[in-house]
Design an enzyme around this catalytic site. Structure first.
Site, PDB file in Angstrom:
ATOM      1  N   LYS A 180      42.040  42.281  39.332  1.00 22.06           N
ATOM      2  CA  LYS A 180      42.347  40.813  39.749  1.00 22.06           C
ATOM      3  C   LYS A 180      41.720  39.860  39.125  1.00 22.06           C
ATOM      4  CE  LYS A 180      43.232  38.349  43.631  1.00 22.06           C
ATOM      5  NZ  LYS A 180      44.628  38.307  44.218  1.00 22.06           N
ATOM      6  N   SER A 182      46.708  41.308  39.730  1.00 22.50           N
ATOM      7  CA  SER A 182      47.043  40.140  40.654  1.00 22.50           C
ATOM      8  C   SER A 182      46.161  39.076  40.339  1.00 22.50           C
ATOM      9  CB  SER A 182      46.552  40.759  42.087  1.00 22.50           C
ATOM     10  OG  SER A 182      47.780  41.766  42.496  1.00 22.50           O
TER      11      SER A 182
END
Length: 355
Positions: free
Chosen positions: A158, A218
């Site tokens: 992330k 992400s």
């Protein structure tokens, strides 16, 4: 000698942690064993998707109540990788990864985590972020006890973004900066694993031939550092779980999807047999609209229009293909696969119980 446990849980809304709370109350999950969470929320997946931060805040408050630890301290050591957007047949859910360090095993699926230092907007999509992610991946590999880079199955990251990048940022467009952040993180993963021998910021989003088939990235404004979760094979871990990973050549690569399920020991042909579906714990998929504007010679219209972003088209389409093989819609499908597979492609990772 640790043992990894993975729980796939439903949510009624982005702040619903009742399923995890029930597992904690029953003793099936100890709050102190939770090492990472990966999930899908029903937001739009864009910069203004509040559902990711809402879920993270709810999770940390729940764990704070159970452990007495400060929520900020928990957030700084437990990666919470969330992807917004459950278009089509996709269903909101989250995977909880817990590690029991008292268990014994010979060799099995290992997990390690690490955080980079906070990444300011001026470093997003630059060499500093590439190198920071590469080091965090090495730290997570060491945390898992994985001895060789070739034993790494998947690296989930992330990466941060900035809603107001500022004049020193590589791009003043937050959406472009989000793509650069994913690209830099993918380069960092590839550099650490040897999939990308040399990684320079000038090649981000340009040299599409440089990619890692083991990187899933992400990005969002709800994180300030690069949060890394590594999965692979290592000695000392119980062998009851497997992770099957396969690349996707393009959005319609059903064979690639099936290959990932088969790599996890499931007899997908193409769908997983009903008798084996309970063994499927979690599925992660990355994909992107082909920038050539066509898939296998046919024009596609996954464009960045004002009414429906291209990534939402992507998640709905790829999600249906993967979910039809898995037999359920609780599948993590994330767009923006820059340098995370061949151009227009991506990857699939299947977590399953060993047969």
């Amino acid at each position: 000698m640790p043992q990894l446990a993975i729980h796939r849980l439903s949510m009624a809304h982005p702040g619903d942690l009742s399923a995890l709370h029930a597992l904690m109350q029953s003793g099936a999950v100890r709050a102190g064993d939770i090492r990472a969470v990966i999930g899908k929320t029903e937001g739009n997946g864009g910069l203004n998707d509040f559902t990711r931060g809402y879920f993270t805040q709810s999770l940390m408050l729940l764990l704070c109540a159970a452990t007495g630890a400060d929520p900020a301290a928990l957030a700084a050591r437990i990666p919470c990788v969330l992807s917004g957007g459950t278009e089509g047949a996709l269903s909101p859910h989250y995977l909880v990864f817990a590690v029991d360090r008292a268990a014994t095993g010979a060799r099995g699926l290992a997990m390690g985590t690490a955080f980079s230092a906070p990444t300011p907007p001026a470093e997003i999509g630059r060499q500093a972020q590439i190198l920071a992610v590469a080091q965090a991946v090495r730290d997570a590999v060491a945390d898992a006890g994985i001895a060789r880079a070739e034993d790494v199955a998947l690296v989930q990251v992330k990466a941060p973004c900035a809603q107001s990048p500022g004049p020193e940022a590589r791009s003043g467009d937050p959406r472009v900066l989000m793509a650069l952040s994913r690209a830099a993180a993918a380069f960092g993963v590839g550099l650490a694993l040897g999939d990308i021998p040399e990684a320079r910021e000038a090649e981000l989003l340009r040299d599409v031939g440089r990619f890692s088939n083991r990187a899933s990235i992400s990005s969002g404004i709800e994180v300030t550092a690069n949060e890394v979760v590594v999965f692979g094979q290592a000695d000392g871990w119980a062998p009851d779980l497997v992770a099957g990973v396969a690349p996707l050549a393009d959005l319609l690569d059903l064979e690639g999807v099936v290959a990932a399920f088969r790599a996890a020991g499931l007899d997908a042909a193409p769908a997983v047999p009903a008798a084996q579906r309970a063994r499927v714990i979690g599925v992660l998929a990355k994909g992107e609209p082909d920038r050539s504007g066509a898939i296998r010679g046919a024009r596609h219209t996954m464009l960045g229009d004002t009414d429906l972003d291209a990534q939402r088209h992507l998640r709905g389409a790829l999600g249906a293909i993967v979910a039809s093989v898995a037999g359920h819609g609780q599948v993590f499908v994330s767009g923006g696969a820059e340098h995370q597979g061949p151009p227009g492609g991506g990857l699939v990772c299947v977590f399953a119980r060993a047969g």
